[in-house]
Structures are given as structure tokens and as C-alpha cells.
Design a protein around this motif. Sequence first.
Motif, PDB file in Angstrom:
ATOM      1  N   LYS A  62       0.933  -1.279  -0.144  1.00 16.58           N
ATOM      2  CA  LYS A  62       0.068  -0.135  -0.210  1.00 16.58           C
ATOM      3  C   LYS A  62       0.912   1.257  -0.021  1.00 16.58           C
ATOM      4  O   LYS A  62       0.550   2.252  -0.630  1.00 16.58           O
ATOM      5  CB  LYS A  62      -0.896  -0.108   1.280  1.00 16.58           C
ATOM      6  CG  LYS A  62      -2.151  -0.995   1.181  1.00 16.58           C
ATOM      7  CD  LYS A  62      -3.117  -0.984   2.174  1.00 16.58           C
ATOM      8  CE  LYS A  62      -4.171  -1.935   1.947  1.00 16.58           C
ATOM      9  NZ  LYS A  62      -5.115  -1.457   0.774  1.00 16.58           N
ATOM     10  N   THR A  65       2.315   1.717  -3.766  1.00 14.52           N
ATOM     11  CA  THR A  65       1.097   1.995  -4.643  1.00 14.52           C
ATOM     12  C   THR A  65       0.918   3.700  -4.368  1.00 14.52           C
ATOM     13  O   THR A  65       0.543   4.241  -5.230  1.00 14.52           O
ATOM     14  CB  THR A  65       0.057   1.143  -4.709  1.00 14.52           C
ATOM     15  OG1 THR A  65      -0.504   0.904  -3.203  1.00 14.52           O
ATOM     16  CG2 THR A  65       0.281  -0.185  -5.305  1.00 14.52           C
ATOM     17  N   ALA A  66       0.505   3.778  -3.139  1.00 15.78           N
ATOM     18  CA  ALA A  66       0.276   5.199  -2.828  1.00 15.78           C
ATOM     19  C   ALA A  66       1.061   6.442  -3.357  1.00 15.78           C
ATOM     20  O   ALA A  66       0.953   7.229  -3.898  1.00 15.78           O
ATOM     21  CB  ALA A  66       0.114   5.477  -1.165  1.00 15.78           C
ATOM     22  N   ILE A  69       0.948   6.408  -7.418  1.00 16.28           N
ATOM     23  CA  ILE A  69      -0.307   7.002  -7.942  1.00 16.28           C
ATOM     24  C   ILE A  69      -0.431   8.518  -7.323  1.00 16.28           C
ATOM     25  O   ILE A  69      -1.072   9.036  -7.817  1.00 16.28           O
ATOM     26  CB  ILE A  69      -1.509   6.645  -7.605  1.00 16.28           C
ATOM     27  CG1 ILE A  69      -1.843   6.463  -6.014  1.00 16.28           C
ATOM     28  CG2 ILE A  69      -1.751   4.968  -7.945  1.00 16.28           C
ATOM     29  CD1 ILE A  69      -3.333   6.069  -5.545  1.00 16.28           C
ATOM     30  N   SER A  70       0.552   8.951  -6.583  1.00 15.51           N
ATOM     31  CA  SER A  70       0.468  10.258  -6.118  1.00 15.51           C
ATOM     32  C   SER A  70       1.135  11.217  -7.119  1.00 15.51           C
ATOM     33  O   SER A  70       1.170  12.464  -7.116  1.00 15.51           O
ATOM     34  CB  SER A  70       1.369  10.443  -4.885  1.00 15.51           C
ATOM     35  OG  SER A  70       2.789  10.380  -4.873  1.00 15.51           O
ATOM     36  N   GLU A 100      -3.957  -5.466  -4.810  1.00 20.55           N
ATOM     37  CA  GLU A 100      -3.600  -4.206  -4.394  1.00 20.55           C
ATOM     38  C   GLU A 100      -3.510  -3.405  -5.971  1.00 20.55           C
ATOM     39  O   GLU A 100      -3.894  -2.283  -5.828  1.00 20.55           O
ATOM     40  CB  GLU A 100      -2.318  -4.025  -3.741  1.00 20.55           C
ATOM     41  CG  GLU A 100      -1.711  -2.843  -3.504  1.00 20.55           C
ATOM     42  CD  GLU A 100      -2.808  -1.901  -2.667  1.00 20.55           C
ATOM     43  OE1 GLU A 100      -2.654  -0.526  -2.514  1.00 20.55           O
ATOM     44  OE2 GLU A 100      -3.322  -2.598  -1.663  1.00 20.55           O
ATOM     45  N   LEU A 103      -7.173  -2.624  -7.008  1.00 20.22           N
ATOM     46  CA  LEU A 103      -7.795  -1.747  -6.480  1.00 20.22           C
ATOM     47  C   LEU A 103      -7.538  -0.251  -7.469  1.00 20.22           C
ATOM     48  O   LEU A 103      -8.529   0.555  -7.456  1.00 20.22           O
ATOM     49  CB  LEU A 103      -7.231  -1.414  -5.475  1.00 20.22           C
ATOM     50  CG  LEU A 103      -7.697  -2.431  -4.241  1.00 20.22           C
ATOM     51  CD1 LEU A 103      -7.145  -2.142  -2.934  1.00 20.22           C
ATOM     52  CD2 LEU A 103      -9.321  -2.502  -4.070  1.00 20.22           C
ATOM     53  N   HIS A 104      -6.385  -0.092  -7.917  1.00 21.67           N
ATOM     54  CA  HIS A 104      -6.180   1.350  -8.581  1.00 21.67           C
ATOM     55  C   HIS A 104      -6.298   1.105 -10.244  1.00 21.67           C
ATOM     56  O   HIS A 104      -6.445   2.319 -10.688  1.00 21.67           O
ATOM     57  CB  HIS A 104      -4.721   1.505  -8.262  1.00 21.67           C
ATOM     58  CG  HIS A 104      -4.297   1.601  -6.835  1.00 21.67           C
ATOM     59  ND1 HIS A 104      -4.931   2.644  -6.174  1.00 21.67           N
ATOM     60  CD2 HIS A 104      -3.629   0.808  -5.966  1.00 21.67           C
ATOM     61  CE1 HIS A 104      -4.507   2.540  -4.797  1.00 21.67           C
ATOM     62  NE2 HIS A 104      -3.837   1.447  -4.799  1.00 21.67           N
ATOM     63  N   GLY A 107      -9.455   2.760 -10.210  1.00 23.79           N
ATOM     64  CA  GLY A 107      -9.456   3.980  -9.822  1.00 23.79           C
ATOM     65  C   GLY A 107      -9.377   5.068 -10.936  1.00 23.79           C
ATOM     66  O   GLY A 107      -9.839   4.804 -12.265  1.00 23.79           O
ATOM     67  N   ALA A 111      -3.685   6.423 -12.895  1.00 19.50           N
ATOM     68  CA  ALA A 111      -3.136   5.227 -12.438  1.00 19.50           C
ATOM     69  C   ALA A 111      -2.800   4.231 -13.030  1.00 19.50           C
ATOM     70  O   ALA A 111      -2.020   3.074 -12.681  1.00 19.50           O
ATOM     71  CB  ALA A 111      -3.699   5.024 -10.752  1.00 19.50           C
ATOM     72  N   MET A 115      -0.051   1.065 -13.185  1.00 13.54           N
ATOM     73  CA  MET A 115      -0.556  -0.453 -12.530  1.00 13.54           C
ATOM     74  C   MET A 115      -0.194  -1.574 -13.596  1.00 13.54           C
ATOM     75  O   MET A 115       0.338  -2.620 -13.370  1.00 13.54           O
ATOM     76  CB  MET A 115      -1.907  -0.337 -12.142  1.00 13.54           C
ATOM     77  CG  MET A 115      -2.283   0.718 -11.080  1.00 13.54           C
ATOM     78  SD  MET A 115      -1.069   0.284  -9.603  1.00 13.54           S
ATOM     79  CE  MET A 115      -0.292   1.748  -9.524  1.00 13.54           C
TER      80      MET A 115
END
Length: 209
Positions: A62, A65-66, A69-70, A100, A103-104, A107, A111, A115
Amino acid sequence: MASLRDIASLNPLLVLDCCYAVSRGGRRRFGNMAGVFQVMAFSVGVLEKGESDAVFMGKLAKIATAEIISSKELNADWQRQASMLLVSIGTHFPDLMMEEIFLHLSGPATAAPAMVQILADFASSDALQFTPRLKGVLSRVSPILGNVRDLHRPIFANAFKCWSQAAWLYITDLTSDSPLDSDVMSNLNSVFELLLRVWAISRDHKVSP
């Protein structure tokens, strides 16, 4: 960072705990996130089977990935190292890592390219674990292909190349069992039709045959 890698060879969990504490602040609090992710990827890679647990690996995934995608960047050094951390996690917990990523994928559109690139890297790194999960990947990636911007098409085209190569390696060299059922083949046929009839005539030469 070289000294941390040396320590990680002896005690990877200790190094991962330290890196996890540092990385929770992200790039805003710690400038050399590329180095942190690189050490974390190495540490996860040298873990013995069963040496870590899914909960802790999930926390690391997490964080990676955070950070990815930031930013709208796609090839920064810290992003590449974060991607390698996710690939390393995938060798131990492939379903956790891929969930994980999924999830993105559903989104923000910005992102998705990053991914998809991670899934391509994982396929190239570990065909044995990736290929049985190809069906799940296709079911999530195929629906978004129609909205992929020209700028990002080479990333998706390269990913399908990596996934196809992984499947071929899996079938020919690793096992005689084929994961390519009728649903997978139908999905792949639709994708390649899109690549050949639409993307191949794109102005971007990187997706041309």
C-alpha cells in the motif's frame, strides 16, 4: 544504502521494519524514497518462504502504490523502485500484490498505466505465478482499453507482449497444463484485434507492428 543491503542479507525483516517506519512519511518527509524502495525490494527478495506474513507485506504494498499514484510521472527513479518492491512482494504473495494493483486499475485513469506496467514486470519476472492469474488480469484490463490515451498505448501494448511471453514460457517450459481457457483466448483475440486494427495505425510508432 549499500550498507543496508548488506544488513538485509543477514536480517531482512529488521531492515524492512526500519524502512517501513521511514517510508510512511512518503517523499515529502524523506527525500530518497528511491533508495528506500530499492532496499525494501532487495530485502523482500531475500526473505525465505514463510519468513514474513501477508499483513506486513500488504502494508508495504500500500505504501508503494500510494507513492506511485501520487504523481503523474511514469518513469521516475523512485517509481521504478516502488514497482520493483511490488514485484518482489508478488513473488511471495502474488494474490495480495495483484489485488492491490487491481484496486487502482479501477480508480483514476492516471493510475492505470503504472499499474499495468507493474503487472508486465511481474509477468516477466515470474511467469509461473503470473500466468495462472492472467484471466483475472485480462478481465480487469480489457474493459479500460478503449479509454487509453495515445500517450499510454505503448505501455499497454508492451504489457500484452510481456503477458503473452509469460504464458508461452509457462506452457512450453514450465508446465504442460494450459491456463488459456476459452474465456482467456476470446479476451486475447479481442485485444489483439484492437491492437492491429486501431492502435497499429496510431501516429505513435511505438505501437506499430
